[in-house]
Scaffold this active site. Sequence first.
Site, PDB file in Angstrom:
ATOM      1  CB  ILE A   6      -1.020  -0.022   1.174  1.00  0.00           C
ATOM      2  CG1 ILE A   6      -2.180   0.909   0.872  1.00  0.00           C
ATOM      3  CG2 ILE A   6      -0.359   0.301   2.487  1.00  0.00           C
ATOM      4  CD1 ILE A   6      -3.063   0.475  -0.258  1.00  0.00           C
ATOM      5  CB  SER A  11      12.190   0.805   5.378  1.00  0.00           C
ATOM      6  OG  SER A  11      12.358  -0.590   5.372  1.00  0.00           O
ATOM      7  NE  ARG A  12       9.984  -4.213   9.086  1.00  0.00           N
ATOM      8  CZ  ARG A  12       9.572  -5.454   8.846  1.00  0.00           C
ATOM      9  NH1 ARG A  12       9.383  -6.281   9.850  1.00  0.00           N
ATOM     10  NH2 ARG A  12       9.328  -5.857   7.610  1.00  0.00           N
ATOM     11  CG  HIS A  30      -1.817   0.625  11.762  1.00  0.00           C
ATOM     12  ND1 HIS A  30      -3.045   0.459  11.179  1.00  0.00           N
ATOM     13  CD2 HIS A  30      -0.918   0.233  10.827  1.00  0.00           C
ATOM     14  CE1 HIS A  30      -2.886  -0.020   9.947  1.00  0.00           C
ATOM     15  NE2 HIS A  30      -1.606  -0.175   9.719  1.00  0.00           N
ATOM     16  CE  LYS A  44      -8.223  -1.520   5.639  1.00  0.00           C
ATOM     17  NZ  LYS A  44      -7.544  -2.710   5.004  1.00  0.00           N
ATOM     18  CG  ASP A  53      -6.997  -6.609   5.507  1.00  0.00           C
ATOM     19  OD1 ASP A  53      -6.037  -5.919   5.886  1.00  0.00           O
ATOM     20  OD2 ASP A  53      -7.270  -6.808   4.302  1.00  0.00           O
TER      21      ASP A  53
HETATM   22  N1  LIG Z   1      -6.335   1.336   1.703  1.00  0.00           N
HETATM   23  C1  LIG Z   1      -6.186   0.186   1.089  1.00  0.00           C
HETATM   24  O1  LIG Z   1      -6.734  -0.074   0.035  1.00  0.00           O
HETATM   25  C2  LIG Z   1      -5.277  -0.825   1.677  1.00  0.00           C
HETATM   26  C3  LIG Z   1      -4.864  -1.886   0.901  1.00  0.00           C
HETATM   27  C4  LIG Z   1      -3.942  -2.769   1.421  1.00  0.00           C
HETATM   28  C5  LIG Z   1      -3.510  -2.599   2.718  1.00  0.00           C
HETATM   29  N2  LIG Z   1      -3.951  -1.583   3.484  1.00  0.00           N
HETATM   30  C6  LIG Z   1      -3.495  -1.426   4.866  1.00  0.00           C
HETATM   31  O2  LIG Z   1      -2.117  -1.072   4.843  1.00  0.00           O
HETATM   32  C7  LIG Z   1      -1.408  -1.762   5.859  1.00  0.00           C
HETATM   33  C8  LIG Z   1      -0.249  -2.494   5.210  1.00  0.00           C
HETATM   34  O3  LIG Z   1      -0.744  -3.421   4.263  1.00  0.00           O
HETATM   35  P1  LIG Z   1       0.146  -3.916   3.012  1.00  0.00           P
HETATM   36  O4  LIG Z   1      -0.761  -4.733   2.183  1.00  0.00           O
HETATM   37  O5  LIG Z   1       0.888  -2.806   2.406  1.00  0.00           O
HETATM   38  O6  LIG Z   1       1.164  -4.904   3.780  1.00  0.00           O
HETATM   39  P2  LIG Z   1       2.592  -5.360   3.324  1.00  0.00           P
HETATM   40  O7  LIG Z   1       2.706  -5.395   1.844  1.00  0.00           O
HETATM   41  O8  LIG Z   1       2.912  -6.592   4.102  1.00  0.00           O
HETATM   42  O9  LIG Z   1       3.542  -4.181   3.813  1.00  0.00           O
HETATM   43  C9  LIG Z   1       3.669  -3.817   5.160  1.00  0.00           C
HETATM   44  C10 LIG Z   1       4.996  -3.141   5.360  1.00  0.00           C
HETATM   45  O10 LIG Z   1       5.071  -2.779   6.731  1.00  0.00           O
HETATM   46  C11 LIG Z   1       6.428  -2.867   7.191  1.00  0.00           C
HETATM   47  N3  LIG Z   1       6.431  -3.644   8.432  1.00  0.00           N
HETATM   48  C12 LIG Z   1       6.642  -3.142   9.652  1.00  0.00           C
HETATM   49  N4  LIG Z   1       6.577  -4.104  10.574  1.00  0.00           N
HETATM   50  C13 LIG Z   1       6.334  -5.261   9.918  1.00  0.00           C
HETATM   51  C14 LIG Z   1       6.180  -6.596  10.329  1.00  0.00           C
HETATM   52  N5  LIG Z   1       6.268  -6.966  11.607  1.00  0.00           N
HETATM   53  N6  LIG Z   1       5.934  -7.526   9.396  1.00  0.00           N
HETATM   54  C15 LIG Z   1       5.831  -7.190   8.103  1.00  0.00           C
HETATM   55  N7  LIG Z   1       5.972  -5.921   7.645  1.00  0.00           N
HETATM   56  C16 LIG Z   1       6.235  -4.957   8.554  1.00  0.00           C
HETATM   57  C17 LIG Z   1       7.222  -3.503   6.063  1.00  0.00           C
HETATM   58  O11 LIG Z   1       8.000  -2.478   5.479  1.00  0.00           O
HETATM   59  P3  LIG Z   1       9.543  -2.363   5.878  1.00  0.00           P
HETATM   60  O12 LIG Z   1      10.078  -3.744   5.784  1.00  0.00           O
HETATM   61  O13 LIG Z   1      10.054  -1.436   4.867  1.00  0.00           O
HETATM   62  O14 LIG Z   1       9.614  -1.824   7.269  1.00  0.00           O
HETATM   63  C18 LIG Z   1       6.197  -4.014   5.090  1.00  0.00           C
HETATM   64  O15 LIG Z   1       6.630  -3.926   3.763  1.00  0.00           O
HETATM   65  C19 LIG Z   1      -2.425  -2.667   6.566  1.00  0.00           C
HETATM   66  O16 LIG Z   1      -2.803  -2.086   7.784  1.00  0.00           O
HETATM   67  C20 LIG Z   1      -3.608  -2.726   5.621  1.00  0.00           C
HETATM   68  O17 LIG Z   1      -4.861  -2.788   6.285  1.00  0.00           O
HETATM   69  C21 LIG Z   1      -4.814  -0.685   2.973  1.00  0.00           C
END
Ligand SMILES: NC(=O)c1ccc[n+]([C@@H]2O[C@H](COP(=O)([O-])OP(=O)(O)OC[C@H]3O[C@@H](n4cnc5c(N)ncnc54)[C@H](OP(=O)(O)O)[C@@H]3O)[C@@H](O)[C@H]2O)c1
Length: 327
Positions: free
Chosen positions: A15, A36-37, A79, A97, A178
Amino acid sequence: MTEPIRWGIAATGNIAHSFAEGLAQLPDAEIAAVGSRSAERAAAFAAEVGAPRSYGSLDGLAADDGVDVVYVASPHSGHAADTLLFLEAGRHVLCEKPMALNRLEVERMVAAARSRGLFLMEAMWSRFLPAWKLAHEVVTGGRIGEPLVVEADLGFRRPVDPGHRLFDRALGGGAALDLGVYPVSFASFLLGAPDAVVAQGHVGETGVDEQFAAVLHHPGGQLGVVAGAIRAWLGSTARVTGTDGWLRLPALLHQPEHVDIGDEAGGRERVETPIEGQGLRFQAAEVHRCLRAGLTESPVMPLDETCSVAGTLDAIRAAVGVTYPGE
Ligand SMILES: NC(=O)c1ccc[n+]([C@@H]2O[C@H](COP(=O)([O-])OP(=O)(O)OC[C@H]3O[C@@H](n4cnc5c(N)ncnc54)[C@H](OP(=O)(O)O)[C@@H]3O)[C@@H](O)[C@H]2O)c1
């Protein structure tokens, strides 16, 4: 010329990439820094989105005085801590969200923002899309009479993958947080906060809710009938029934591109509501509008309502039997 709003993006996942595309479509947005981490992932993401600075820790990003507002894009479980870190450093925050794992966390975040006079908003992007805006105008404007029932659901069939955040309790996995947050937020947008919640659901092998359905009762007798799933394709639509008419949103509930409106006399109208450009840019434009107007919360996604939505999700999870580590 208007000064740009300088964004920081915290995390480099799916996202975060989509949101950066959305910001690129706003003339007055600048991606000033990413965090980022991992320093490598931060540097690669910064290069991709044209951000001048990158940090291999969120502390680094928080300390960057060239950032006005941070977009928190970590998994749900991160979050609260991430938002508090940025608020404590004096940054405004747009947080993905659901705002956090539970109402208690959300209340802490809201208190931190309010006590510092900083802007905070849950990134419930659908509220800023043309279809949800129109649905809200139609219902609050009285065109379908008094709203009586809001039915809404959102569900996809994903393969069970214990390594994916959706199936991982430690990351706040499950259908309610989610996807369920969308129908719950939609019902809240039109009916306000419920005074009673009943729910049923199924907890899968990884310990998260794979599907749920809930009935939300409101003080005036209105009902929200909502469902979410990560292992079942649901209709993913919405229907609003009023005393004098009705309204329907097609799939997918979180990004519909038309609204059907009808009345008791047989009248029918379809209003096209195309999403032009990256859909996440609409919520970013709202953040800009609020910051430029000196607002610390959006009237479209108010913080008290985010607290109430989190409380509804808590009640659904309690009924279904899902808790997260530390709760
Ligand atoms: N608005 C929308 O349409 C929408 C769509 C999808 C998701 N979301 C929301 O966005 C958030 C992230 O979703 P996503 O789909 O982007 O997830 P994702 O692809 O797994 O990415 C999450 C990112 O968070 C960081 N992170 C920090 N702590 C972590 C941990 N313990 N495990 C894994 N990653 C961690 C990582 O970045 P670093 O490694 O760089 O730290 C990772 O790339 C969720 O809360 C979701 O509800 C919203």
